[in-house]
Scaffold this motif. Structure first.
Motif, PDB file in Angstrom:
ATOM      1  N   LEU A   3     -11.910   3.168   9.735  1.00 12.04           N
ATOM      2  CA  LEU A   3     -11.607   1.447   9.875  1.00 12.04           C
ATOM      3  C   LEU A   3     -11.199   0.595   8.430  1.00 12.04           C
ATOM      4  N   HIS A   5     -10.860   1.880   5.668  1.00 13.77           N
ATOM      5  CA  HIS A   5     -10.503   2.573   4.810  1.00 13.77           C
ATOM      6  C   HIS A   5      -8.515   1.712   4.776  1.00 13.77           C
ATOM      7  N   LEU A   6      -8.201   1.234   6.110  1.00  7.71           N
ATOM      8  CA  LEU A   6      -7.574   0.796   6.749  1.00  7.71           C
ATOM      9  C   LEU A   6      -7.733  -0.178   6.051  1.00  7.71           C
ATOM     10  N   ARG A   7      -8.509  -1.438   6.207  1.00 10.59           N
ATOM     11  CA  ARG A   7      -8.669  -3.167   6.049  1.00 10.59           C
ATOM     12  C   ARG A   7      -8.592  -2.728   4.176  1.00 10.59           C
ATOM     13  N   GLN A  10      -5.027  -2.359   3.742  1.00 13.54           N
ATOM     14  CA  GLN A  10      -4.030  -2.997   3.980  1.00 13.54           C
ATOM     15  C   GLN A  10      -4.613  -4.171   2.253  1.00 13.54           C
ATOM     16  N   LEU A  64       2.184   3.357   6.814  1.00 15.36           N
ATOM     17  CA  LEU A  64       0.669   3.221   7.603  1.00 15.36           C
ATOM     18  C   LEU A  64       0.612   1.590   7.333  1.00 15.36           C
ATOM     19  N   GLN A  67       1.571   0.392  11.045  1.00 14.36           N
ATOM     20  CA  GLN A  67       1.235   0.841  11.598  1.00 14.36           C
ATOM     21  C   GLN A  67      -0.334   0.625  11.999  1.00 14.36           C
ATOM     22  N   SER A  68      -0.767   0.093  10.803  1.00 13.41           N
ATOM     23  CA  SER A  68      -1.894   0.203  10.966  1.00 13.41           C
ATOM     24  C   SER A  68      -2.181  -1.797  10.958  1.00 13.41           C
ATOM     25  N   LEU A  71      -2.812  -2.384  14.446  1.00 12.11           N
ATOM     26  CA  LEU A  71      -3.534  -1.513  15.827  1.00 12.11           C
ATOM     27  C   LEU A  71      -4.937  -2.692  15.104  1.00 12.11           C
ATOM     28  N   THR A  72      -5.468  -2.736  13.478  1.00 14.87           N
ATOM     29  CA  THR A  72      -6.657  -3.740  13.591  1.00 14.87           C
ATOM     30  C   THR A  72      -6.067  -5.068  14.494  1.00 14.87           C
TER      31      THR A  72
END
Length: 308
Positions: A3, A5-7, A10, A64, A67-68, A71-72
Motif C-alpha cells: 500500500l 508504494h501506491l501512497r 500518488q 494507475l 484506479q489507485s 482503491l485508497t
C-alpha cells in the motif's frame, strides 16, 4: 506491491515533483525515488516520464493513479467506519439484496431496520443470490434477500413470498393490449434476458419456468441490470419477464401484462447464518415475514416489530 508504494506514487503524481512529494510524505527524496523505481520494476511498466524540469505521467501512470485513488479512498472509508464503530461501540448489520427486490416491501424493511436501534449501523450491499451466500458465510453480511434457492448446511433460507411474474412489452406491441399473455405467445417473441451474470441467477429461474412448460424463449439480447433490460424492451428489441412489483416504476413506454400461467412466480427468499443468535437478526427476520405477508395480500405494512 504494498500500500505504501501506491501512497508514494500518488503523492509524486499529484505533486509533479519528487522534492515536493518527499516533503509532503516527510521522507527523504532518494528513498522515495527508489520506492517508485521498485514499483515500476514490479509492474514492468514506466509510470513517470522524468524530465529535467517536471514529471509527467505515462498512459499507464495515469491509469494507475485514477484506479489507485479509488482503491485508497474506499480503504479510507473502511478505516473510518471501523474506527467509528469502535469508538461508539456500535454494532453493524449487513444486508445483501437483489435489485429487483427494491420494488416491493424491501425498502420499508430497510427503513425500519435503520431506525430500529441507534446502537446498530445497517449496511447495504447490492448482490445477486449466490454471492449473498458466500458473503453470509464469510461474515460480510448478516442477511440476504434473493430469488434463487440454494442448499447450504450453514445457511437458513426462508421463502417470504411467491411474487407473480408479468410480461414487459413495448407499448406498441400487439400483445400489450391483451388482458393476459400465454407462455407460448411469449416464447415466440424476441426475448431480453437478465441478469446476464453472474450465473446462476434470476435469468436461470425464468428460463427454467419456460422449459418446464415445454418452451425455450429466443434470447436476442442479455442485460446485467433490470433497468437496462426494461429500456431495451421499450426500444423494441424484445420482451422480458419481470416481478409484478416492478410495475411501480410507472414507465409510460412499457406495458406490463399478466402471464396466463400460475407457475410463473418468483420467490423472495430470506437467508441468514444458522448459528447467528443475534436478537437484532431475530427481530429483522420477524419484520421481514410481517412485511412480506402484507405485500402478498396487498395490504399496507402494519406497525409491528421495530416500528418505533
Amino acid at each position: 506491491m504494498e500500500l505504501r508504494h501506491l501512497r508514494y506514487f500518488q503523492a509524486v503524481a499529484q505533486e509533479g515533483s519528487f522534492t515536493r512529494a518527499a516533503a509532503r510524505l516527510h521522507i527523504a527524496q532518494p528513498p522515495l525515488s527508489r520506492q517508485i523505481r521498485q514499483l515500476e520494476e514490479e509492474l514492468g511498466v514506466t509510470l513517470l516520464e522524468r524530465g529535467s524540469r517536471s514529471l509527467k505521467l505515462t498512459e499507464a501512470g495515469r491509469f494507475l493513479l485514477e484506479q489507485s485513488l479509488q482503491l485508497t479512498a474506499r480503504l479510507d472509508e473502511v478505516v473510518q467506519g471501523t474506527q467509528r464503530l469502535g469508538r461508539t461501540e456500535r454494532g453493524w448489520f449487513g444486508i445483501g439484496f437483489v435489485p429487483s427486490s427494491l420494488y416491493g416491501f424491501v425498502p420499508e424493511l430497510i427503513r425500519r431496520l435503520r431506525e430500529a436501534d441507534p446502537r446498530v449501523e445497517v449496511g447495504l450491499a447490492e448482490m445477486t443470490t449466490l454471492p449473498q451466500i458466500e458473503a453470509l458465510k464469510a461474515g460480510r453480511i448478516d442477511m440476504g434477500i434473493g430469488r434463487i434457492l440454494f442448499d447450504d448446511p450453514a445457511i437458513e433460507r426462508r421463502v417470504l413470498m411467491a411474487e407473480p411474474l408479468v410480461a414487459a412489452l413495448p407499448l406498441q406491441h400487439p400483445l400489450a393490449r391483451r388482458r393476459r399473455v400465454g407462455i407460448a405467445q411469449l416464447a415466440a417473441q424476441p426475448f431480453v434476458l437478465y441478469p446476464a451474470r453472474p450465473r446462476p441467477n434470476y435469468a436461470d429461474h425464468v428460463l427454467g419456468l419456460f422449459r418446464a412448460a415445454g418452451y425455450a424463449p429466443r434470447v436476442v439480447q442479455e442485460a446485467n441490470e433490470l433497468q437496462t433490460a426494461i429500456g431495451l424492451v421499450a426500444a423494441g428489441l424484445g420482451v422480458t419477464v419481470v416481478p409484478a412489483s416492478v410495475q411501480r416504476l410507472h414507465r409510460v413506454d412499457v406495458a406490463h401484462v399478466p402471464i396466463d400461467a400460475a407457475s410463473f412466480v418468483s420467490p423472495v427468499i430470506l437467508s441468514y447464518r444458522k448459528d447467528d443468535r443475534s436478537p437484532f437478526l431475530a427481530d429483522a427476520v420477524g419484520l421481514a415475514v410481517q412485511l412480506a405477508g402484507a405485500e402478498a395480500v396487498g395490504t399496507a405494512p402494519g406497525a409491528g416489530l421495530l416500528a418505533q
